[in-house]
Design a protein around this motif. Structure first.
Motif, PDB file in Angstrom:
ATOM      1  N   GLN A   1       0.826  -1.207   0.000  1.00  0.00           N
ATOM      2  CA  GLN A   1       0.000   0.000   0.000  1.00  0.00           C
ATOM      3  C   GLN A   1       0.856   1.251   0.000  1.00  0.00           C
ATOM      4  O   GLN A   1       0.359   2.353  -0.194  1.00  0.00           O
ATOM      5  CB  GLN A   1      -0.877   0.050   1.253  1.00  0.00           C
ATOM      6  CG  GLN A   1      -1.866  -1.063   1.376  1.00  0.00           C
ATOM      7  CD  GLN A   1      -2.597  -0.970   2.706  1.00  0.00           C
ATOM      8  OE1 GLN A   1      -3.204   0.029   3.017  1.00  0.00           O
ATOM      9  NE2 GLN A   1      -2.529  -2.021   3.495  1.00  0.00           N
TER      10      GLN A   1
ATOM     11  N   ILE B   1      -6.040  -9.006   5.902  1.00  0.00           N
ATOM     12  CA  ILE B   1      -5.512  -7.802   6.539  1.00  0.00           C
ATOM     13  C   ILE B   1      -6.531  -7.212   7.490  1.00  0.00           C
ATOM     14  O   ILE B   1      -7.706  -7.113   7.173  1.00  0.00           O
ATOM     15  CB  ILE B   1      -5.139  -6.737   5.483  1.00  0.00           C
ATOM     16  CG1 ILE B   1      -4.109  -7.305   4.517  1.00  0.00           C
ATOM     17  CG2 ILE B   1      -4.615  -5.478   6.149  1.00  0.00           C
ATOM     18  CD1 ILE B   1      -3.774  -6.385   3.365  1.00  0.00           C
TER      19      ILE B   1
ATOM     20  N   ASP C   1      -6.571  -0.323  10.830  1.00  0.00           N
ATOM     21  CA  ASP C   1      -7.529   0.778  10.963  1.00  0.00           C
ATOM     22  C   ASP C   1      -7.962   1.348   9.632  1.00  0.00           C
ATOM     23  O   ASP C   1      -9.102   1.752   9.469  1.00  0.00           O
ATOM     24  CB  ASP C   1      -6.913   1.899  11.804  1.00  0.00           C
ATOM     25  CG  ASP C   1      -7.039   1.610  13.270  1.00  0.00           C
ATOM     26  OD1 ASP C   1      -7.777   0.657  13.602  1.00  0.00           O
ATOM     27  OD2 ASP C   1      -6.409   2.311  14.066  1.00  0.00           O
ATOM     28  N   ASN C   2      -7.054   1.389   8.677  1.00  0.00           N
ATOM     29  CA  ASN C   2      -7.439   2.019   7.412  1.00  0.00           C
ATOM     30  C   ASN C   2      -8.082   1.028   6.437  1.00  0.00           C
ATOM     31  O   ASN C   2      -8.085   1.260   5.251  1.00  0.00           O
ATOM     32  CB  ASN C   2      -6.254   2.749   6.783  1.00  0.00           C
ATOM     33  CG  ASN C   2      -5.220   1.796   6.257  1.00  0.00           C
ATOM     34  OD1 ASN C   2      -5.250   0.608   6.570  1.00  0.00           O
ATOM     35  ND2 ASN C   2      -4.305   2.282   5.460  1.00  0.00           N
ATOM     36  N   PHE C   3      -8.578  -0.062   6.977  1.00  0.00           N
ATOM     37  CA  PHE C   3      -9.389  -0.978   6.175  1.00  0.00           C
ATOM     38  C   PHE C   3     -10.817  -0.892   6.670  1.00  0.00           C
ATOM     39  O   PHE C   3     -11.171  -1.500   7.681  1.00  0.00           O
ATOM     40  CB  PHE C   3      -8.857  -2.412   6.302  1.00  0.00           C
ATOM     41  CG  PHE C   3      -7.930  -2.780   5.190  1.00  0.00           C
ATOM     42  CD1 PHE C   3      -6.872  -1.959   4.889  1.00  0.00           C
ATOM     43  CD2 PHE C   3      -8.140  -3.916   4.432  1.00  0.00           C
ATOM     44  CE1 PHE C   3      -6.017  -2.264   3.839  1.00  0.00           C
ATOM     45  CE2 PHE C   3      -7.282  -4.229   3.388  1.00  0.00           C
ATOM     46  CZ  PHE C   3      -6.224  -3.405   3.092  1.00  0.00           C
ATOM     47  N   GLY C   4     -11.627  -0.137   5.950  1.00  0.00           N
ATOM     48  CA  GLY C   4     -12.927   0.257   6.485  1.00  0.00           C
ATOM     49  C   GLY C   4     -14.019  -0.786   6.363  1.00  0.00           C
ATOM     50  O   GLY C   4     -13.845  -1.850   5.777  1.00  0.00           O
ATOM     51  N   LEU C   5     -15.155  -0.432   6.955  1.00  0.00           N
ATOM     52  CA  LEU C   5     -16.354  -1.272   6.898  1.00  0.00           C
ATOM     53  C   LEU C   5     -17.457  -0.470   6.219  1.00  0.00           C
ATOM     54  O   LEU C   5     -17.429   0.753   6.215  1.00  0.00           O
ATOM     55  CB  LEU C   5     -16.809  -1.628   8.317  1.00  0.00           C
ATOM     56  CG  LEU C   5     -15.852  -2.465   9.144  1.00  0.00           C
ATOM     57  CD1 LEU C   5     -16.278  -2.445  10.611  1.00  0.00           C
ATOM     58  CD2 LEU C   5     -15.797  -3.891   8.619  1.00  0.00           C
TER      59      LEU C   5
ATOM     60  N   ARG D   1     -13.434 -10.569   9.061  1.00  0.00           N
ATOM     61  CA  ARG D   1     -13.253 -10.442   7.624  1.00  0.00           C
ATOM     62  C   ARG D   1     -11.892 -11.012   7.190  1.00  0.00           C
ATOM     63  O   ARG D   1     -11.787 -11.670   6.168  1.00  0.00           O
ATOM     64  CB  ARG D   1     -13.367  -8.971   7.226  1.00  0.00           C
ATOM     65  CG  ARG D   1     -13.316  -8.756   5.738  1.00  0.00           C
ATOM     66  CD  ARG D   1     -13.694  -7.354   5.371  1.00  0.00           C
ATOM     67  NE  ARG D   1     -12.757  -6.387   5.942  1.00  0.00           N
ATOM     68  CZ  ARG D   1     -12.959  -5.073   5.938  1.00  0.00           C
ATOM     69  NH1 ARG D   1     -14.054  -4.574   5.421  1.00  0.00           N
ATOM     70  NH2 ARG D   1     -12.077  -4.261   6.462  1.00  0.00           N
TER      71      ARG D   1
END
Ligand SMILES: Nc1ncnc2c1ncn2[C@@H]1O[C@H](COP(=O)(O)OP(=O)(O)OP(=O)(O)O)[C@@H](O)[C@H]1O
Ligand SMILES: [Mg+2]
Lengths: 228, 282
Positions: free
Chosen positions: B50, B78, B81-85, B141
């Protein structure tokens, strides 16, 4: 293909949850049907409301929907997760585009019920082309914006110009001249003619020029910002 | 599986990683420890492609992270925090999107939500979840499919001990399935319990690495034994022959309430190395 279907399915799931966008899709078709049947003035042109709202629908719903969906997905960091799951930017954007286009076409179909059946094919074809241009324009804004706030502040002026200029041009000559460069104004003129034969070459050219500009802006925004 | 040699990364003038090297074998749980701002999240971003790095070599799944194909990335799980829902979607719907993408059967969704203790939240929208519940949904997830490498950025921060245990159990299960797991944490006990290998980073450099027990033993300078006696007295002994008899005597008399060796915990090693407390930074 599978990835694109996942995106479309996800959007369909979101349709009834995302009220602000849902209203955009429903408002104009509903208004045009209601007004068309409720209000009849003596010297009013045929299908006045349908034609008026059709142009506003094109200028608003697809534009705001595309901008809102893409910018939200960026703001909430869900786009990154999709990219990590091997969805390409193209698949994503196509999925979103197809979804919005389909919903808008459903709205257009509702609008067309007041038209004589011989005009429906014409109406739907013009709407289809208009939606495509607006979706690309909305995608530009979505890609360019970091978050929803920024997208909203960019999309409101665009929407105002595209949707209201054609209406105001009915009352003011100078607005009419200026707004002729916008595809929505040309679409209004095309709807005034209300037949394939009535479409002038200059209208087609302006539509193509608008589409081209949107695509170029889109590619520039995409090159500069990507989908992150 | 994952290898870094002399990895460097700066944000403008701020050099965050100043030459990090490590090698993670397949099937290991690898812990990355360091105070806040040490560059842990930055390192995960680099490893998952990333974020670009400045110099050094990085190899993940045999490739430079920038060269990873979409298929390779699909082998990652993964959680960060910067992998949102999707806020408007319920827990179940959030997972359904990814079940589709990763061709996981729908039945797996309920199963994994049960495992992370979100059974009752199946229908609740993500926007209504507490911080810990969100973290668990993000974990679900990452755990839902069978990734080859799992990256977890502070997977258990802010969770209660019970849920933490449940998460640890899943992590160990994934390890048993042959997954390689890369995790960052502030929690020393967690690192000691889960990780096969850890590195401690501070101010962009590795200050210590190895197996957790090994590290603790290495920093056992005092080699003493400490006792608390039933009359309230605390006693300390050098570890050695002379002490052995005294200790034996005390034990026989039954006056020993607690007995400890003074080997350090990871936490105290960390304090010694960085001169700062991990917990207080948060
Ligand atoms: N996008 C960015 N631009 C500039 N500096 C950044 C950026 N992201 C992180 N940094 C800086 O890099 C350093 C390391 O940040 P990082 O998020 O990797 O720390 P961390 O070890 O994950 O901390 P924490 O334990 O608090 O999560 C910090 O000093 C931070 O200010
Ligand atoms: Mg971090």
């Amino acid at each position: 293909m599978h990835n694109m279907i996942v995106i479309i399915k996800k959007q369909l799931r979101d349709t009834f949850k995302n009220k602000t966008i849902l209203i955009q899709f429903i408002m104009f078709p509903l208004m045009s049907v209601v007004m068309e049947n409720a209000i009849t003035l003596n010297d009013m042109p045929e299908n006045f409301f349908t034609r008026l709202f059709a142009v506003m629908y094109i200028g608003m719903a697809p534009l705001t929907a595309a901008a809102a969906v893409i910018s939200e997905e960026k703001e909430k960091n869900t786009l990154r997760v999709l990219m990590m799951a091997d969805i390409s930017p193209r698949q994503y954007l196509c999925g979103i585009g197809i979804y919005i286009w389909t919903l808008c076409m459903a709205g257009a179909a509702v609008m067309s019920i007041n038209l004589p059946s011989s005009k429906r094919l014409f109406f739907m074809t013009v709407m289809a082309a208009g939606f495509v241009i607006s979706i690309v324009a909305g995608a530009c804004i979505g890609i360019f914006s970091r978050n929803q706030m920024m997208a909203t502040s960019l999309q409101i002026p665009c929407m105002m110009v595209l949707s209201f200029a054609p209406m105001l041009s009915m009352f003011n000559e100078s607005i009419k001249k200026i707004s002729a460069v916008f595809y929505t104004q040309q679409l209004k003129l095309i709807f005034d003619g209300m037949s394939f034969d009535g479409i002038t070459a200059s209208s087609v050219m302006i539509l193509c020029a608008n589409a081209l500009i949107c695509v170029i802006l889109f590619l520039l925004a995409y090159r500069r910002k990507g989908l992150e | 599986m994952i290898k870094c040699v002399d990895l460097k990364k700066s944000y403008g003038d701020n050099e965050v990683l100043k030459g990090i090297s490590f090698d993670i074998a397949e099937g290991q749980i690898f812990g990355l420890l360091g105070p806040s701002g040490a560059g842990k999240t930055t390192l995960i971003k680099i490893l998952t492609g990333q974020l670009e790095y400045d110099s050094g070599t990085v190899t993940v799944l045999g490739k430079d992270p920038g060269m990873l194909s979409g298929d390779d990335k699909k082998k990652f799980g993964i959680m960060m925090d910067n992998f949102g829902l999707y806020e408007r979607f319920s827990c179940g719907e959030n997972l359904a999107v990814f079940a589709d993408l990763y061709s996981v059967p729908e039945s797996r969704i309920k199963e994994i939500l049960d495992k992370v203790g979100l059974t009752n939240a199946y229908k609740r929208p993500a926007s209504d979840l507490s911080k810990g519940m969100r973290a668990r949904l993000q974990l679900a997830r990452a755990f839902m499919y069978s990734p080859k490498i799992i990256f977890l950025d502070e997977p258990t921060s802010g969770l209660d001990p019970q849920t933490m245990k449940a998460i640890h159990r899943i992590i160990l299960e994934k390890k048993a399935e042959g997954c390689t797991i890369f995790l960052t944490t502030h929690n020393m006990e967690e690192a000691a319990e889960l990780c096969d290998n850890i590195i401690l980073i501070n101010e962009g450099k590795i200050v210590e690495q190895g197996r957790p027990e090994e590290i603790c033993r290495r920093y056992d300078h005092h080699k003493r034994i400490r006792m608390h006696l039933s009359d309230g007295e605390d006693k300390e002994f050098e570890r050695g022959e002379s002490a052995a008899e005294q200790i034996c005597e005390l034990l026989k008399n039954g006056v020993v309430e607690t007995i400890h060796s003074t080997e350090p915990t990871l936490e105290s090693v960390f304090l010694e190395l960085t001169g700062r407390d991990l917990e207080e930074e948060r």
